[in-house]
Design an enzyme around this catalytic site. Structure first.
Site, PDB file in Angstrom:
ATOM      1  N   SER A 417     -20.090  18.709  10.508  1.00 48.26           N
ATOM      2  CA  SER A 417     -20.872  19.920  10.268  1.00 48.26           C
ATOM      3  C   SER A 417     -20.399  20.495   8.944  1.00 48.26           C
ATOM      4  O   SER A 417     -19.245  20.280   8.535  1.00 48.26           O
ATOM      5  CB  SER A 417     -20.620  20.928  11.386  1.00 48.26           C
ATOM      6  OG  SER A 417     -21.024  22.209  10.958  1.00 48.26           O
ATOM      7  N   TYR A 434     -15.929  26.049  17.455  1.00 52.73           N
ATOM      8  CA  TYR A 434     -16.832  25.017  16.922  1.00 52.73           C
ATOM      9  C   TYR A 434     -16.349  24.556  15.542  1.00 52.73           C
ATOM     10  O   TYR A 434     -16.224  23.359  15.284  1.00 52.73           O
ATOM     11  CB  TYR A 434     -18.253  25.583  16.847  1.00 52.73           C
ATOM     12  CG  TYR A 434     -19.256  24.632  16.244  1.00 52.73           C
ATOM     13  CD1 TYR A 434     -19.845  23.634  17.013  1.00 52.73           C
ATOM     14  CD2 TYR A 434     -19.597  24.701  14.887  1.00 52.73           C
ATOM     15  CE1 TYR A 434     -20.762  22.745  16.456  1.00 52.73           C
ATOM     16  CE2 TYR A 434     -20.502  23.825  14.327  1.00 52.73           C
ATOM     17  CZ  TYR A 434     -21.086  22.847  15.118  1.00 52.73           C
ATOM     18  OH  TYR A 434     -21.977  21.963  14.562  1.00 52.73           O
TER      19      TYR A 434
END
Ligand SMILES: C[S@@+](CC[C@H](N)C(=O)[O-])C[C@H]1O[C@@H](n2cnc3c(N)ncnc32)[C@H](O)[C@@H]1O
Length: 529
Positions: A417, A434
């Protein structure tokens, strides 16, 4: 007068020597001299096949027995008694030299899967089976059912029956069926009815039956000289037309070798850059592939030619996704697996290999994204995020690499990401767990790339920017953030799924063979501002 050759020198090959002697015989008016030339020419031509057999490796006892039986079988009786479909000519058997030739070709090519179109008594197939590795297979297409009964006992006797797969029927329809199964072959040997050669050639390339880097060998392409001299019969004409069509095909290289009746070796041109991005004949597996980005990545891999195993914790959704790919003409299967369980990861790999025949590309994409202010993040959110996003990726990589390292090649891609980048933290979203879990994926990717790179397994990651998904479009909380995000994206818009698909194919293809431990960031430049 000696014959003249293009190299301007004296006769240099057996064919040139025969040509020279016959030219001299034609021009000689002296009968004894004429005979002398003809006898010399005859000695060269008649001794050639015997000599090449004699100085090539002696066939195995199994091959020798099969060749002998092929030459001495009563084919007339076999046909007249209603057994054999045709009265096969004994010379249909390709014999010892071609058996040897294919044995070497299969070894040089490191072939595992070989296809023979036109098996006859299986002498070449048996020689090929002897050269194949333990888990190799020779698939034979043959129109005459009688021949299956002739061939099988010989394979049994040689202990090679597990390497033999016979498909009885017209070769064209058998090729169509094989294409549907998604199989590809490292070596294909075409040696059936000559008038159908062009049809077989077209089917082989249309359906990508020849593996990337594979070789197509076609027998009888000199066809007793009818391909270039005299009045050709039906088969001679077909071979002439076939050879002309093949040499004019811009996508292949062909060389016609004067081995016995001529063998053409045909390979795909390897120099086209676009070839390096083709995934034709490869098998991919995508975790978290049932929806969203995972499904788009699976689609991209399938569109580039791969068969795709969709893995998801939700088995029903995985089935729907596989059905969606199948409708697009992509060979696909669905597998249920929870990537946080190492046993499930092992099972998803073995099931993919069992059902699709290989595992060349693995995309570890399953992930979750929860948000909460860091001071309030629960232990449950923290551990489940790491459990799926980081541990799950590691267990996946481990199971995939165990298979890929054993075959010496493979591509592993992990979904990272933008949030993983050292100089960038998504804002104002609060997603510390995350962000940290994805940063770990990138470091893990680099570490595995270093460990496995020299053993043929590439590991890279892909880090998308903010993708314009239905979730973003429909979310009341996220919609107000979009304008702020776009103001910090040099590309001036959110990321489309199509922006990511080609990057995925690049990471999965031979085009990225020298890329190791790379995190491919596709974010419209967002991390730069
Ligand atoms: C020249 S022989 C093959 C010899 C064999 N490849 C070898 O190496 O000894 C040709 C074979 O093709 C088979 N054949 C002919 N037409 C066919 C078709 N349309 N489909 C499948 N097989 C066919 C014949 O029955 C015959 O057994």
């Amino acid at each position: 007068m000696p014959a003249k050759f293009s190299h301007n020198g004296p006769a240099d090959t057996p064919v040139e020597c025969i040509t020279d002697l016959l030219t001299r015989a034609l021009e000689s008016s002296e009968v004894t001299q004429k005979d002398e030339y003809i006898k010399k020419a005859l000695a060269i031509s008649s001794g050639l096949d015997e000599y090449t057999d004699a100085v090539s490796t002696v066939p195995s006892s199994g091959c020798a027995a099969l060749i002998k039986e092929s030459f001495h079988h009563d084919w007339k009786k076999a046909h007249e008694s209603g057994g054999a479909k045709y009265e096969h000519p004994t010379q249909a058997c390709a014999g010892q030299l071609e058996g040897n030739f294919f044995k070497s070709l299969v070894s040089i090519a490191g072939a595992k899967e070989v296809l023979e179109v036109g098996m006859f008594t299986g002498t070449t197939a048996l020689a090929i089976a002897e050269a194949l590795p333990e888990d190799g297979k020779v698939t034979c297409l043959e129109i005459d059912p009688y021949l299956e009964g002739f061939v099988r006992p010989h394979f049994q006797k040689a202990g090679l029956e597990n390497k033999l797969d016979i498909h009885i029927g017209d070769a064209a329809s058998s090729l169509e069926k094989l294409a549907k199964s998604g199989k590809t072959f490292d070596v294909i040997f075409v040696d059936a009815d000559k008038p159908s050669y062009k049809k077989y050639y077209d089917l082989i390339f249309k359906h990508n039956l020849l593996a990337l880097g594979g070789v197509l060998a076609v027998d009888n392409t000199i066809f007793k000289g009818e391909s270039y001299s005299g009045q050709p019969g039906e088969s001679g004409k077909a071979i002439r037309a076939f050879n002309e069509a093949v040499v004019a095909d811009p996508n292949i290289n062909v060389v016609v070798l004067p081995v016995r009746d001529g063998i053409s070796l045909i390979t795909r041109k390897q120099n086209a850059t676009s070839d390096r991005y083709s995934l034709t004949g490869q098998v991919a597996m995508v975790t978290g592939g049932a929806q969203g980005l995972g499904l788009s990545f699976a689609e991209a891999l399938g569109e580039a030619g791969a068969s795709v195993a969709i893995v998801d914790i939700n088995g029903k959704k995985a089935e729907a996704a596989a059905a969606h790919l199948q409708k697009k003409g992509i060979r696909s299967i669905a597998l249920q697996a929870d990537v946080t369980n190492p046993d499930d990861c092992t099972r998803m790999v073995t099931s993919t290999v069992e059902q699709l025949g290989a595992l060349d590309i693995a995309l570890n994409n399953a992930g979750i994204n929860a948000s909460s202010p860091a001071e309030e993040t629960s232990e449950k959110e923290w551990s489940s995020t790491f459990s799926v996003n980081t541990h799950g990726v590691f267990y996946g990589c481990q199971a995939e690499a165990r298979h890929m390292l054993s075959v010496g090649r493979g591509k592993i891609i992990n979904t990272g990401s933008m949030a993983s980048l050292p100089g960038y933290v998504p804002n104002p979203q609060k997603q510390a767990a995350y962000n940290a879990s994805k940063a770990a994926v990138v470091k893990l990717t680099q570490s595995l790339a270093v460990e496995w790179g020299a053993r043929g397994v590439n590991v890279n990651s892909i880090s998308p920017g903010i993708v314009e998904t239905d979730l973003i479009k429909e979310s009341k909380e996220l919609q107000p953030l979009v304008e702020g995000w776009i103001s910090r994206i040099p590309a001036g818009r959110l990321c489309y799924v199509d922006d990511l698909k080609a990057g995925m194919v690049f990471l999965a293809s031979r085009g990225s063979d020298y890329l190791m431990g790379h995190n491919l960031v596709i974010d419209g430049g967002q991390n730069l501002l």
